[in-house]
Design a protein around this motif. Sequence first.
Motif, short mmCIF file in Angstrom:
data_model
loop_
_atom_site.label_atom_id
_atom_site.label_comp_id
_atom_site.label_asym_id
_atom_site.label_seq_id
_atom_site.Cartn_x
_atom_site.Cartn_y
_atom_site.Cartn_z
N ALA A 18 0.84 -1.20 0.00
CA ALA A 18 0.00 0.00 0.00
C ALA A 18 0.87 1.26 0.00
O ALA A 18 0.56 2.25 -0.69
CB ALA A 18 -0.93 0.00 1.21
N ILE A 19 1.97 1.23 0.76
CA ILE A 19 2.90 2.38 0.77
C ILE A 19 3.55 2.52 -0.60
O ILE A 19 3.74 3.63 -1.11
CB ILE A 19 3.96 2.19 1.86
CG1 ILE A 19 3.31 2.20 3.25
CG2 ILE A 19 5.02 3.30 1.78
CD1 ILE A 19 4.28 1.93 4.38
N ALA A 20 3.90 1.38 -1.22
CA ALA A 20 4.60 1.41 -2.51
C ALA A 20 3.75 2.03 -3.62
O ALA A 20 4.27 2.75 -4.48
CB ALA A 20 5.02 0.00 -2.90
N ILE A 21 2.45 1.77 -3.62
CA ILE A 21 1.60 2.26 -4.70
C ILE A 21 0.92 3.59 -4.35
O ILE A 21 0.19 4.14 -5.17
CB ILE A 21 0.51 1.22 -5.06
CG1 ILE A 21 -0.43 0.98 -3.87
CG2 ILE A 21 1.15 -0.08 -5.52
CD1 ILE A 21 -1.56 0.01 -4.18
N SER A 22 1.18 4.10 -3.16
CA SER A 22 0.58 5.37 -2.76
C SER A 22 1.27 6.53 -3.48
O SER A 22 2.46 6.44 -3.82
CB SER A 22 0.69 5.57 -1.25
OG SER A 22 -0.05 4.57 -0.56
N PRO A 23 0.58 7.62 -3.72
CA PRO A 23 1.21 8.78 -4.37
C PRO A 23 2.25 9.40 -3.47
O PRO A 23 2.25 9.21 -2.25
CB PRO A 23 0.02 9.73 -4.60
CG PRO A 23 -1.01 9.32 -3.60
CD PRO A 23 -0.85 7.83 -3.44
N SER A 24 3.15 10.16 -4.07
CA SER A 24 4.23 10.77 -3.31
C SER A 24 3.74 11.81 -2.31
O SER A 24 4.45 12.18 -1.38
CB SER A 24 5.23 11.43 -4.26
OG SER A 24 4.56 12.38 -5.09
N SER A 25 2.51 12.27 -2.49
CA SER A 25 1.95 13.28 -1.59
C SER A 25 1.26 12.67 -0.37
O SER A 25 0.56 13.37 0.37
CB SER A 25 0.93 14.15 -2.34
OG SER A 25 -0.11 13.34 -2.89
#
Length: 359
Positions: A18-25
């Motif tokens: 989930a962290i990996a595919i989350s946006p940079s914001s």
Amino acid sequence: MQAALLRETFLQALSWLAIAISPSSISVFTISIYLLLSILGASITEVKNDAIVAELGKQPPSSTKHSQQPSSSGNLQSFVWIASSVGGVAGNLLGGIFISRFSPQSMFMFFGLLVALQFFITVSVHESSLGLSKNPSIGIKKQLSELSAALRKPEITYSISWFALSYAVVPLLNGTMFIYQTQYLKIDSSVLGISKVFGQETMLLWGIIYNRYLKSISPRKLISAIQATIAFLMISDVLFVRGFYRQMGVLDTLYVVIFSGFLEVLFFFKFLPFTVLLAQLCPQGCEGSIMAFLMSAVALAFIVSGYLGVALASYIKITGSDFSGLSLGLVIQASCTLLPIFWSSCIPEYVKTKDKHKD
């Protein structure tokens, strides 16, 4: 047991991916929630693994009639310790290589996929192959009753109390030392990564040495010796902070790799002889509950130790730019580390066994 391990492993994989595919914001709060879930899954999985090892360590081998002694002499615990250390060395090396070549999200994706692979491997292993005893009639109340009965045995209660307090009374300054090394001394983070690899290698070596040479030594003497060694190396950190080794021509990076890496894992050296001792003390069928209780007590002890470390750093006025009181804090930390030795009589000298056959 297997179903619970699957749930916790899935929780870890889901959080990292989930962290990996989350946006940079993504917000810090959201990342903290994901990491909290991941740590929760890892912690519960580790406790369950320790419980399985403790229970299997009391299962008598049934292959030959000459092997009548239960595996409570520490062979299984030592093997698991060695295997875990090998994984730690490989993981830290892999992380050290990746951290300079890939973005943080790519690393979360890669390690999330590794945990997902672990999930599918766990699915493929049948629980019956572990040879664990099954008793579906035992519920939570029955387990709590057996745990309560085991904890009423003084040798178990005193041993667990000593072990937890041996961590709780020590104000940990690991975070302060990390800031001192990276922000004040400007030591590169890759050096700290190498120190962790060195620490895992010493854990691997410790497992081999304990299994071959130290299992016959009194648990009380061995654990007390480890406790004293931790305090001694903390005094070495005092000399490091005061620049003593630098004046002798020893590079700061060399000290951090060898001594700091060794001291970081030395805190866990006493886990191996203590878990072997506790597995021998536990009543048959209660090993898993006792091991889970032990890990919970140790987790609470580390929380207390961390708060004491923060309080100590605040009291002696250590800040991000002023480390003049760090050497005094390390002296206090070393003194507190020596305190548990004075009540080490809580740990049994030996565990009497009925069977005297050799492994």
